[in-house]
Design an enzyme around this catalytic site. Structure first.
Site, PDB file in Angstrom:
ATOM      1  N   ASP A  34       3.727   1.051   6.613  1.00 55.50           N
ATOM      2  CA  ASP A  34       2.879   1.775   5.654  1.00 55.50           C
ATOM      3  C   ASP A  34       1.439   1.359   5.911  1.00 55.50           C
ATOM      4  OD1 ASP A  34       2.861   3.473   3.017  1.00 55.50           O
ATOM      5  OD2 ASP A  34       1.469   1.826   2.680  1.00 55.50           O
ATOM      6  N   GLU A  36      -2.742   1.643   4.530  1.00 57.41           N
ATOM      7  CA  GLU A  36      -3.766   2.027   3.562  1.00 57.41           C
ATOM      8  C   GLU A  36      -5.005   2.381   4.361  1.00 57.41           C
ATOM      9  OE1 GLU A  36      -3.024   2.514   0.529  1.00 57.41           O
ATOM     10  OE2 GLU A  36      -1.056   1.547   0.648  1.00 57.41           O
ATOM     11  N   HIS A 175       0.486   1.177  -3.839  1.00 59.90           N
ATOM     12  CA  HIS A 175      -0.621   1.519  -2.945  1.00 59.90           C
ATOM     13  C   HIS A 175      -1.162   0.298  -2.221  1.00 59.90           C
ATOM     14  CE1 HIS A 175      -0.782   5.700  -4.139  1.00 59.90           C
ATOM     15  NE2 HIS A 175      -0.767   5.335  -5.402  1.00 59.90           N
ATOM     16  N   ASP A 180       4.506  -1.310  -0.383  1.00 59.54           N
ATOM     17  CA  ASP A 180       5.022   0.048  -0.195  1.00 59.54           C
ATOM     18  C   ASP A 180       6.043   0.096   0.939  1.00 59.54           C
ATOM     19  OD1 ASP A 180       3.315   0.720  -2.187  1.00 59.54           O
ATOM     20  OD2 ASP A 180       2.118   2.155  -1.052  1.00 59.54           O
TER      21      ASP A 180
END
Length: 602
Positions: A34, A36, A175, A180
């Site tokens: 994942d 960001e 987030h 995540d």
């Protein structure tokens, strides 16, 4: 010596290779990743955090987590969403340093991500930017798996937070990349349990299952046979020949075939295909005619599986009545009664929002009774607090009150500057007092009012013309031709390469639909149809061949007022940006940089 028959050789058994039987899912190493980001495009490589978990056979083998210095400022709303700030990443490794470590961690595995195209797109763009070869990982998308395995009765959508709550994951998505990724691991394991009932036991099975075509698509695929490769409209019909769905395309056959591939994942389309028994093709001269015919067919038949353009009659208008002391009212139909109209609005709520903007700018009365210039009526509460000029008690003359009404009439046909200036002043006063929520409310009213004024003046610029002929070069050198009357497409055709378009236009004019004028900004067609035509006319390579002047003087042919609402488009874009970028929730500070543009001159 007696004869002894030879012993037959034993049956040869050979163990199949992994490539032949498929990589068992239990023996496959998955790296669930994942990212960001700063919210930009993948090409910007604006990654702020990488989180990954390596699993095999249900066991966690390792984790990778690192903040990343993206080399750019993190937008405030991203910082609020993720909790990652510029200070946190200031000392973090840059992406060109963190990326090789992640690639080594994920080497030889299958990448898994929730909405994999997003994360993989950023990783591929980063590799390309810094010169690292992309390893070509097999990729599994848990969003696709969830759509294949879960029913709408089980989960309303396939967002990670929704699936995490449904499967009761041990880690709640927040987030942040590693958390995540951990939540996605639990979602992946739950989904793999589900697909086992579909006889999915190997990586190749999983890949095929993700791309699977439904039985309905496979069974109905023959419906697309024989369709033309031309622009036009296609209509899915059921056993009773009722239209189920209407669509348009520049290539009917290619578009319709896509409904029978794995690329079509919409549940309502699968339901529609179940009921479909035949597909009707309506060939058109070019894309404009196809788009217009699609709108008309949808409006006429209201197919159950179309969502847009089904009810063009369900529009609202803001009307300023024709009386001594005019008032605003929201109406459904136009009439030639001397009133001034603003619209169309897609909903009553939007019309009322625009009306509130008018009341913020000018003190028009909000009562509903018809007032007499000879007798008075009791004043309402708004008059007592100074929000109404109290024409009911004759505190204002019809002439002075008419100046307030004129500001609304200018908005519909000419310069909306009076209303815009007063609303901007009101927004500025609220912002100066740090009353940002009230400023945001007025901003919403200004946007609703001004956007509709821009739209209506654009529509009126075309619907006022009795006739307009337009031509546009097509991809092979011919001409796409259109005859437009009062904003309605009356005829369409093409002039092939080598054929002069003038004789074709003359033929189109002789056979074009007769269109008679009517009151209102959109007298003879829906607003959507006229806007499709405007889009065609505004293309850089479209030429206006002829244009008939309006019967009533309204300017030089197809044109918007020089000092009209169009000049406020930048203001609208700035207001939209304030609402969707700087303030994604729509409830926070209003930027103080909304300024009225300079008045245009002829």
């Amino acid at each position: 010596m007696p004869y002894v028959p030879a012993t037959p050789p034993p049956t040869a058994f050979r163990q199949q290779t992994i490539d032949e039987v498929g990589q068992p899912l239990a023996a496959t190493t998955f790296v669930v990743v994942d990212l960001e980001t700063t919210g930009g495009a993948p090409a910007d490589a604006g990654i702020t955090e990488i989180g990954a978990v390596k699993v095999r056979g249900g066991e966690r083998l390792g984790e990778f987590g690192s903040l990343v210095n993206p080399g750019m400022t993190i937008p405030p709303f991203i910082a609020v969403l993720t909790g990652i700030t510029d200070v946190m990443v200031a000392e973090a490794p840059r992406l060109e340093e963190a990326l090789p470590a992640f690639l080594e961690f994920a080497k030889g595995s299958v990448l898994v991500a929730h909405n994999a195209p997003f994360d993989v797109g950023f990783l591929k763009a980063a590799c390309a930017k810094f010169g690292y070869p992309w390893p070509g990982f097999p990729v599994v998308d848990t969003v696709t798996l969830a759509r294949r395995t879960l029913l709408r009765d089980e989960v309303p959508n396939c967002k990670l937070a929704t699936l995490a709550a449904y499967f009761r994951t041990t880690t709640e998505p927040c987030h942040r990349a590693l958390d995540d990724a951990r939540a996605t691991v639990d979602v992946l394991h739950a989904l793999l349990e589900r697909v086992g009932s579909h006889q999915v036991h190997t990586l190749s099975d999983l890949t095929e299952f993700s791309r699977a075509v439904s039985p309905v698509q496979r069974r109905k695929k023959s419906l697309a046979d024989g369709l033309p490769h031309t622009p036009g409209v296609y209509v899915f019909r059921d056993a009773k020949d009722r239209p189920l769905y209407v669509g348009t395309s520049g290539d009917i056959a290619t578009r319709v075939r896509s409904y029978f591939t794995a690329a079509e994942t919409r549940a309502r389309m699968t339901e529609m295909l179940t009921a479909a028994e035949r597909i009707e093709a309506v060939e058109c001269a070019h894309a404009l005619e196809a788009g217009v015919r699609e709108l008309r067919l949808i409006a006429a038949h209201k197919p159950p599986y179309n969502r847009r353009s089904k009810y063009p009659e369900r529009v609202h208008w803001l009307k300023l009545t024709a009386e001594a002391y005019p008032r605003l009212s929201v109406v459904r139909k136009l009439s030639d009664d001397g009133g001034s109209y603003l619209g169309p609005f897609s909903s009553r709520r939007t019309a009322e929002l625009a009306a509130a903007g008018v009341y913020d700018a000018v003190p028009l009365r909000q009562c509903t009774q018809r007032l007499s210039v000879r007798s008075t009526s009791p004043a309402c509460a708004l008059a007592e607090i100074g929000r109404c000029a109290a024409p009911c008690e004759h505190r204002i003359s019809p002439e002075a009150y008419g100046e307030h009404a004129a500001a609304f009439r200018d908005l519909t046909r000419g310069d909306p500057g009076v209303l815009v200036d007063r609303l901007l002043a009101r927004i500025g006063a609220f912002a100066a007092d740090q009353r940002y929520e009230e400023a945001a409310v007025v901003r919403g009213r200004l946007v609703a009012l001004l956007r509709t004024a821009v739209r209506m003046q654009r529509l009126r610029s075309l619907t006022a013309l009795p006739e307009l002929l337009a031509a546009r070069r097509d991809a092979v050198g011919g001409w796409e031709l259109a005859v437009v009357r009062y904003g309605r497409l009356a005829a369409a055709g093409t002039a092939p390469v080598g054929v002069h378009p003038r004789p074709v236009l003359d033929t189109l004019l002789a056979t074009a639909e007769t269109v008679r004028s009517a009151p209102g900004p959109t007298p003879c067609a829906t607003a959507e149809e006229t806007e499709r035509i405007l889009t065609f006319l505004e293309l850089p390579d479209t030429r206006i061949v002829e244009a008939t002047e309006p019967a009533v003087a309204a300017g030089p042919g197809w044109a918007c007022p020089v000092a009209g609402a169009e000049r406020f488009r930048d203001l609208l874009r700035k207001a939209d940006s304030a609402r969707t970028v700087a303030d994604p929730s729509g409830e926070s500070n209003l930027p103080r940089t909304l300024h009225r543009p300079a008045r245009a001159t002829a």
